[in-house]
Design a protein around this motif. Structure first.
Motif, PDB file in Angstrom:
ATOM      1  N   LEU A   1       0.825  -1.203   0.000  1.00 17.41           N
ATOM      2  CA  LEU A   1       0.000   0.000   0.000  1.00 17.41           C
ATOM      3  C   LEU A   1       0.859   1.253   0.000  1.00 17.41           C
ATOM      4  CD1 LEU A   1      -2.985   0.701   0.060  1.00 17.41           C
ATOM      5  CD2 LEU A   1      -2.837   0.822   2.527  1.00 17.41           C
ATOM      6  N   PHE A   2       1.916   1.253   0.783  1.00 18.76           N
ATOM      7  CA  PHE A   2       2.766   2.436   0.866  1.00 18.76           C
ATOM      8  C   PHE A   2       4.023   2.305   0.023  1.00 18.76           C
ATOM      9  CE2 PHE A   2       0.246   2.836   4.748  1.00 18.76           C
ATOM     10  CZ  PHE A   2      -0.271   4.096   4.507  1.00 18.76           C
ATOM     11  N   GLY A   3       4.090   1.294  -0.809  1.00 20.25           N
ATOM     12  CA  GLY A   3       5.193   1.161  -1.760  1.00 20.25           C
ATOM     13  C   GLY A   3       4.797   1.790  -3.084  1.00 20.25           C
ATOM     14  N   PRO A   4       4.320   0.973  -4.013  1.00 16.83           N
ATOM     15  CA  PRO A   4       3.972   1.528  -5.324  1.00 16.83           C
ATOM     16  C   PRO A   4       2.712   2.391  -5.326  1.00 16.83           C
ATOM     17  CG  PRO A   4       3.520  -0.828  -5.251  1.00 16.83           C
ATOM     18  CD  PRO A   4       4.201  -0.473  -3.971  1.00 16.83           C
ATOM     19  N   TYR A   5       1.870   2.271  -4.301  1.00 18.06           N
ATOM     20  CA  TYR A   5       0.597   3.008  -4.289  1.00 18.06           C
ATOM     21  C   TYR A   5       0.594   4.175  -3.320  1.00 18.06           C
ATOM     22  CZ  TYR A   5      -0.806  -1.252  -6.631  1.00 18.06           C
ATOM     23  OH  TYR A   5      -0.882  -2.301  -7.499  1.00 18.06           O
ATOM     24  N   VAL A   6       1.760   4.643  -2.883  1.00 17.55           N
ATOM     25  CA  VAL A   6       1.810   5.701  -1.880  1.00 17.55           C
ATOM     26  C   VAL A   6       1.175   6.983  -2.403  1.00 17.55           C
ATOM     27  CG1 VAL A   6       4.131   6.532  -2.454  1.00 17.55           C
ATOM     28  CG2 VAL A   6       3.243   6.788  -0.125  1.00 17.55           C
ATOM     29  N   LEU A   7       1.355   7.310  -3.674  1.00 15.75           N
ATOM     30  CA  LEU A   7       0.776   8.523  -4.230  1.00 15.75           C
ATOM     31  C   LEU A   7      -0.755   8.437  -4.238  1.00 15.75           C
ATOM     32  CD1 LEU A   7       1.278  11.269  -5.498  1.00 15.75           C
ATOM     33  CD2 LEU A   7       1.356  10.147  -7.720  1.00 15.75           C
ATOM     34  N   ALA A   8      -1.278   7.285  -4.603  1.00 19.03           N
ATOM     35  CA  ALA A   8      -2.733   7.120  -4.620  1.00 19.03           C
ATOM     36  C   ALA A   8      -3.319   7.218  -3.215  1.00 19.03           C
ATOM     37  CB  ALA A   8      -3.094   5.773  -5.251  1.00 19.03           C
ATOM     38  N   VAL A   9      -2.639   6.669  -2.229  1.00 23.89           N
ATOM     39  CA  VAL A   9      -3.110   6.738  -0.848  1.00 23.89           C
ATOM     40  C   VAL A   9      -3.107   8.190  -0.364  1.00 23.89           C
ATOM     41  CG1 VAL A   9      -2.556   6.100   1.533  1.00 23.89           C
ATOM     42  CG2 VAL A   9      -2.457   4.385  -0.274  1.00 23.89           C
TER      43      VAL A   9
END
Length: 174
Positions: free
Chosen positions: A134-142
Motif C-alpha cells: 500500500l505504501f510502496g507503489p501506491y503511496v501517491l494514490a493513498v
C-alpha cells in the motif's frame, strides 16, 4: 452456482444502499446507508476469497472513516432546531430499509461462513505485506485519497454551516 447468487445479492444490496445514501437529505441517514453499502462490499470480498480485504473494509472504511464522518456531522452542531428535526425523523420507517438490508447481509455471511470447509484462501497475506504494497507503489494514490477525504470534510463543514446560518432547517420542518 450458489456463490454467484450470493454475490449478486450482496452486489444488489451494495447498489441499493449506495443509491439510498446519495438520495437521503439527512446526513446521519445517508451515513447509515453508506455503512450498509460498505458492509455489502466486505461480503463481496469475502465471497471472492479475500477475507483479509473484507476485514480491512469493515475496520477501515465501515469503522474508522465512518466515525470520522460522524465527528464532522457533530462539528456542525445543529443545536436545538436540529434536535427537534431529528426527533421527527426518528420514526421506525426510517430504520426499516437499513435494518432489512443489514439483516440480509448478515444471513448471507452466516451462510457462507457455515459452508466453509477449511481455510478460505490458499495463501495468507499478512498485515505487513499489505502495508508494504500500500505504501510502496501506491503511496501517491493513498496520499491523494487522503487529501480528497480532507477536502470533502472541510467542504461539508462549510456547506453545513452555511445551511444552518440561512435558517433553512426551520423552513424544512414546517
Amino acid at each position: 452456482m450458489l456463490e454467484i447468487t450470493l454475490f449478486y445479492v450482496a452486489a444488489t444490496i451494495a447498489l441499493v444502499a449506495t443509491v439510498m445514501a446519495m438520495t437521503r437529505t439527512n446526513a446521519i441517514h445517508a451515513l447509515i446507508y453508506l455503512i450498509v453499502s460498505l458492509l455489502a462490499v466486505a461480503v463481496i470480498f469475502f465471497l471472492i476469497g479475500a477475507p483479509f480485504a473484507a476485514a480491512l473494509e469493515i475496520v477501515i472504511y465501515a469503522g474508522a472513516i465512518m466515525v470520522l464522518f460522524v465527528f464532522v456531522i457533530m462539528m456542525l452542531n445543529l443545536g436545538e432546531r436540529g434536535d427537534q428535526q431529528e426527533r421527527q425523523w426518528l420514526q421506525p420507517k426510517i430504520w426499516i430499509g437499513p435494518a432489512l438490508l443489514s439483516m440480509l447481509l448478515f444471513v448471507e455471511l452466516l451462510y457462507v461462513i457455515s459452508a466453509l470447509e477449511g481455510p478460505v484462501s490458499a495463501t495468507a497475506v499478512s498485515a505487513k505485506e499489505v502495508g508494504l504494497s500500500l505504501f510502496g507503489p501506491y503511496v501517491l494514490a493513498v496520499e491523494i485519497a487522503s487529501m480528497l477525504l480532507l477536502a470533502g470534510l472541510v467542504g461539508s463543514f462549510h456547506l453545513g454551516r452555511r445551511y444552518l446560518d440561512r435558517g433553512d432547517l426551520e423552513k424544512e420542518g414546517e
